[in-house]
Design an enzyme around this catalytic site. Structure first.
Site, PDB file in Angstrom:
ATOM      1  N   LYS A  16     -16.484  -8.881  -9.455  1.00 15.69           N
ATOM      2  CA  LYS A  16     -17.055  -8.199 -10.618  1.00 15.69           C
ATOM      3  C   LYS A  16     -15.894  -7.836 -11.557  1.00 15.69           C
ATOM      4  O   LYS A  16     -14.853  -7.360 -11.102  1.00 15.69           O
ATOM      5  CB  LYS A  16     -17.776  -6.934 -10.116  1.00 15.69           C
ATOM      6  CG  LYS A  16     -18.830  -6.396 -11.036  1.00 15.69           C
ATOM      7  CD  LYS A  16     -19.775  -5.466 -10.262  1.00 15.69           C
ATOM      8  CE  LYS A  16     -20.819  -4.875 -11.155  1.00 15.69           C
ATOM      9  NZ  LYS A  16     -21.921  -4.261 -10.421  1.00 15.69           N
TER      10      LYS A  16
ATOM     11  N   GLU B  25     -35.942   1.822  -3.357  1.00 13.55           N
ATOM     12  CA  GLU B  25     -36.609   3.068  -3.729  1.00 13.55           C
ATOM     13  C   GLU B  25     -37.797   3.382  -2.820  1.00 13.55           C
ATOM     14  O   GLU B  25     -38.068   4.544  -2.513  1.00 13.55           O
ATOM     15  CB  GLU B  25     -37.073   3.004  -5.192  1.00 13.55           C
ATOM     16  CG  GLU B  25     -35.936   3.042  -6.214  1.00 13.55           C
ATOM     17  CD  GLU B  25     -35.286   1.694  -6.476  1.00 13.55           C
ATOM     18  OE1 GLU B  25     -35.741   0.678  -5.894  1.00 13.55           O
ATOM     19  OE2 GLU B  25     -34.320   1.637  -7.263  1.00 13.55           O
TER      20      GLU B  25
ATOM     21  N   ARG C  24     -41.511   1.854  -8.488  1.00 16.54           N
ATOM     22  CA  ARG C  24     -41.418   1.086  -7.246  1.00 16.54           C
ATOM     23  C   ARG C  24     -41.917   1.890  -6.041  1.00 16.54           C
ATOM     24  O   ARG C  24     -42.408   1.328  -5.075  1.00 16.54           O
ATOM     25  CB  ARG C  24     -39.953   0.703  -6.978  1.00 16.54           C
ATOM     26  CG  ARG C  24     -39.460  -0.496  -7.735  1.00 16.54           C
ATOM     27  CD  ARG C  24     -39.876  -1.767  -7.025  1.00 16.54           C
ATOM     28  NE  ARG C  24     -39.676  -2.939  -7.832  1.00 16.54           N
ATOM     29  CZ  ARG C  24     -38.588  -3.697  -7.823  1.00 16.54           C
ATOM     30  NH1 ARG C  24     -37.588  -3.386  -7.024  1.00 16.54           N
ATOM     31  NH2 ARG C  24     -38.508  -4.747  -8.588  1.00 16.54           N
TER      32      ARG C  24
HETATM   33  C1  TPP Z   1     -35.446  -1.419  -8.762  1.00 16.77           C
HETATM   34  C2  TPP Z   1     -34.099  -1.155  -9.388  1.00 16.77           C
HETATM   35  N1  TPP Z   1     -33.360  -0.127  -8.935  1.00 16.77           N
HETATM   36  C3  TPP Z   1     -32.151   0.119  -9.487  1.00 16.77           C
HETATM   37  C4  TPP Z   1     -31.687  -0.655 -10.508  1.00 16.77           C
HETATM   38  C5  TPP Z   1     -30.377  -0.296 -11.195  1.00 16.77           C
HETATM   39  N2  TPP Z   1     -29.391  -1.356 -11.005  1.00 16.77           N
HETATM   40  C6  TPP Z   1     -29.157  -2.246 -11.975  1.00 16.77           C
HETATM   41  S1  TPP Z   1     -27.999  -3.363 -11.571  1.00 16.77           S
HETATM   42  C7  TPP Z   1     -27.790  -2.635 -10.076  1.00 16.77           C
HETATM   43  C8  TPP Z   1     -26.787  -3.189  -9.137  1.00 16.77           C
HETATM   44  C9  TPP Z   1     -27.099  -4.625  -8.841  1.00 16.77           C
HETATM   45  O1  TPP Z   1     -26.169  -5.116  -7.934  1.00 16.77           O
HETATM   46  P1  TPP Z   1     -26.081  -6.664  -7.772  1.00 16.77           P
HETATM   47  O2  TPP Z   1     -27.412  -7.257  -7.648  1.00 16.77           O
HETATM   48  O3  TPP Z   1     -25.141  -6.904  -6.644  1.00 16.77           O
HETATM   49  O4  TPP Z   1     -25.467  -7.160  -9.145  1.00 16.77           O
HETATM   50  P2  TPP Z   1     -23.981  -6.956  -9.706  1.00 16.77           P
HETATM   51  O5  TPP Z   1     -24.081  -5.886 -10.732  1.00 16.77           O
HETATM   52  O6  TPP Z   1     -23.080  -6.637  -8.583  1.00 16.77           O
HETATM   53  O7  TPP Z   1     -23.658  -8.272 -10.326  1.00 16.77           O
HETATM   54  C10 TPP Z   1     -28.619  -1.540  -9.910  1.00 16.77           C
HETATM   55  C11 TPP Z   1     -28.674  -0.677  -8.729  1.00 16.77           C
HETATM   56  C12 TPP Z   1     -32.509  -1.706 -10.963  1.00 16.77           C
HETATM   57  N3  TPP Z   1     -32.172  -2.471 -11.992  1.00 16.77           N
HETATM   58  N4  TPP Z   1     -33.701  -1.933 -10.376  1.00 16.77           N
END
Ligand code: TPP
Ligand code: DXP
Ligand code: MG
Length: 655
Positions: free
Chosen positions: A289, A375, A403
């Protein structure tokens, strides 16, 4: 002209050789840093998927093949190679969305940026392709390790794996992070692997050698068969030790990887191999990242997951952080409450920093639980914690509560569990657009038996109502507040017996014309509306219920003593606080007209909070005008003649 400027659509990538691909990747990183520094956005995630996105677009043929981005915050590179290189107004009103958006491009498919849904989309699309005789079209889902912590992703894997002839390619972008380092699952298994990655770059050779050897042994009699089985077991055991291959293969899915996600040739080779399987396959890719941007890599906390406007050289924020945010007020208070009470446990769904749990996690690490993007699990687990004698505080963004609605209803409310839910980013949030406005929570809460819902108007009330919430042991309590800066304290004139606070009485006597019920952070706007009305000779009372559920009885009593009630909230007005008050009024025989002012039942496009609010008519001027029009049109006699009452319709004086 840069190479990037020559790419108008994915097919323009085809003619580039590897040297040009590296140049393009460099140009894209520079473009992203320069542009996102100016607008803000999801910089770290996008810097990590440059080679991966380019590889997907070179090996697969969008839009014939469907490319789905889980969550969608990492789709900027995809935008750049699908004809969208004007990032000047990214995430701003009228500008590019920060997520895939079908109105922008035929290459965009899924716009809901709630995580972990991409594999279910892939399952559905690939089933449809099969049923409609188009099973030669691939479905590619790019899903992060964070998104894979969501249970929905695994429900989908279970279904995708069941069918061997669907062309689904699941590309796992494993950067070991959601916001914070991913805990458990892939990331833990891969922690060792990550260190070993350089040593294992020869993996395709290893794989081919193993497969050739196995092939020969398999066809060479009983001893050969035995040796084959042992070798297979050894290989699987070895891979299980350093990669989660076994997990996927046990589900019946091919596994390719781990691949160095910044090695363009390796990425493309793996995707090509995946394509040749013609069935469901996982391609496991390791990325960093914030790749290529030192300030992001140095940011241990979240590697520039989402930034505001920054200096591209240093990564330092250029706009001063708001003096005091709702989140930070909550964060300090919950940490203090946890100091005082050993039974307080906070739960977050992969968003420990964004929901303000840093301080509490430093002081009480064992009582802050990050369950991943889960969630639903968070909510039911909270019910279990309450059953075990603790008081859980589930901290989520208001939009992500959707959710966990069933779990809140059935596992928490039905069981009368003392669980507090803290909803950050409630109301209109702004640049993240339709999926991130926290606008459904208050309407959803109306149908949960026994729930208590607080909407604090300022920092003092937030602390106060949070403490009241965690004192309730036999019912779910919900405290919701907005994104960003918390306004100045709004001191009440008086507090009524049931906790309702009177914020303004404009006009003498107890019988006033308009009762404004101010919900949460709308109080400044409500006071503005009140003074505009009063300037026109209309008498107004403004009250803050503090707890909007259960509906305080004094609100009903006050409604009976006014000619019009206006309830102003930043949630959907259909089925929201206003409509609930109206029902309670009717049940009590109070027939004062009530005007619900809130958000329309629409998906609201991105913009600043102010722009979105203006667009939908949630401004003081608009509400005051509408209320005045209603006052002038009402058949209920007013205390005194009002200015403009004799104006023909359409000539209502502007306030
Ligand atoms: C249901 C839900 N909960 C929380 C989020 C907030 N959120 C957005 S991106 C993220 C992290 C995602 O991690 P990953 O899939 O590994 O992607 P990266 O940012 O590491 O590329 C979170 C928790 C979301 N978008 N949807
Ligand atoms: C993709 C996602 O869901 C989050 O990254 C979100 O964009 C963060 O929003 P805030 O900036 O309000 O924390
Ligand atoms: Mg990740």
């Amino acid at each position: 002209m840069s190479l990037l400027q020559t790419i108008n659509e994915p097919r323009d990538l085809q003619g580039l050789d590897m040297v040009e691909m590296h140049q393009l990747a460099d140009e894209i990183r520079t473009f992203l840093i320069d542009n996102v520094a100016r607008t803000g956005g999801h910089l770290g995630p996008n810097l990590g998927v440059v080679e991966l996105t380019l590889g997907i677009h070179r090996i697969f043929e969008s839009p014939r093949d469907s490319i789905i981005f889980d969550t969608g915050h990492q789709s900027y590179v995809h935008k750049l190679v699908t004809g969208r290189q004007d990032f000047a107004t990214l995430r701003q009103q009228g500008g590019l969305s920060g997520y895939p958006e079908r109105a922008e491009s035929v290459h965009d498919i899924v716009e809901s940026s709630h995580a972990s849904s991409s594999l279910s989309w892939a399952d559905g699309i690939s089933r449809a392709r099969k049923l409609t005789g188009e099973s030669d079209r691939y479905v590619v889902a790019l899903v992060g390790d964070g998104a894979l912590t969501g249970g929905m992703a695994w429900e989908a894997v279970n279904n995708i794996a069941a069918d061997k002839d669907r062309r689904v390619v699941i590309v796992v972008n494993d950067n070991g992070r959601s916001y914070a380092p991913t805990i458990g699952g892939l990331a833990d298994q891969l922690a060792g692997l990550r260190r070993q990655l350089d040593k294992f770059r020869t993996r395709p050779a290893y794989e081919q050698t193993m497969d050739k050897l196995k092939g020969r042994l398999k066809d060479s009699g009983a001893i050969g068969q035995f040796a084959y089985k042992s070798l297979h077991a050894t290989k699987k055991g070895f891979k299980d030790w350093w990669a989660p291959q076994g997990l996927f293969e046990d589900l019946g899915m091919k596994y390719l990887g781990p691949i160095d996600g910044h090695n363009q040739a390796a990425v493309e080779e793996a995707l090509q191999q995946a394509k040749h399987f013609s069935g469901p396959v996982i391609v496991h890719v390791l990325t960093e990242k914030g790749r290529g941007y030192a300030p992001a890599r140095a940011d241990e906390a979240d590697q520039f997951h989402a930034v505001g406007v920054i200096d591209p050289q240093t990564g330092e924020p250029l706009k001063k952080a708001s003096a005091r945010s709702w989140t930070s007020v909550f964060g300090e208070e919950i940490a203090d409450i946890a100091d005082e009470r050993n039974d307080i446990v906070a739960i977050t769904g992969a968003m420990l920093l964004p929901v303000g749990l840093k301080t509490m996690s430093e002081r009480h690490p064992e009582r802050v639980l990050d369950v991943g993007i889960a969630e639903q699990h968070a909510m039911t687990s909270a019910a279990g914690l309450a059953f075990g004698g603790l008081h859980p505080v589930v901290c989520v963004y208001a939009t992500f509560l959707n959710r966990a609605f069933d779990q809140l209803l059935m596992d928490v409310a039905l069981h009368k569990a003392g669980v507090t839910v803290v909803l950050d980013r409630a109301g209109v949030t702004g640049p993240d657009g339709p999926s991130h406005h926290g606008m459904w929570d208050m309407a959803l809460m109306q149908i949960i038996p026994g729930v208590h819902l607080a909407a604090p108007r300022d920092a003092v009330r937030l602390c106060e109502e949070l403490r009241e919430a965690v004192a309730i042991k036999d019912a779910p309590t919900v405290v919701r507040f907005s994104k960003g800066e918390v306004g100045p304290e709004i001191v009440a004139l008086e507090r009524l017996h049931d906790g309702v606070e009177v914020l303004a009485k404009l006009g003498s006597g107890e019988e006033r014309d308009v009762l404004i019920v101010s919900v949460g952070a709308m109080s400044e706007l409500c006071l503005d509306v009140a003074s505009r009305l009063n300037a026109q000779g209309i008498t107004v009372t403004v009250v803050d219920p503090r707890w909007v559920l259960p509906v305080p009885r004094s609100i009903i009593g006050l409604a009976a003593r006014h000619r019009i009630v206006v309830c102003i909230e930043d949630g959907v007005r259909a089925g929201g606080v206003g409509s609930r008050i109206r029902q309670e009024m009717r049940a009590a025989g109070v027939d004062t007209a009530l005007n619900e002012v809130g958000l329309p039942t629409e998906f609201l496009a991105h913009g600043t909070r102010g722009e979105v609010m203006d667009r939908i008519g949630l401004s003081a001027a608009q509400i005051a005008n509408d209320t005045l029009a209603q006052v002038l049109g009402t058949k209920v006699p007013f205390a005194r003649p009002l200015p403009g009452q004799d104006l023909p319709t359409g000539q209502i004086p502007q306030l």
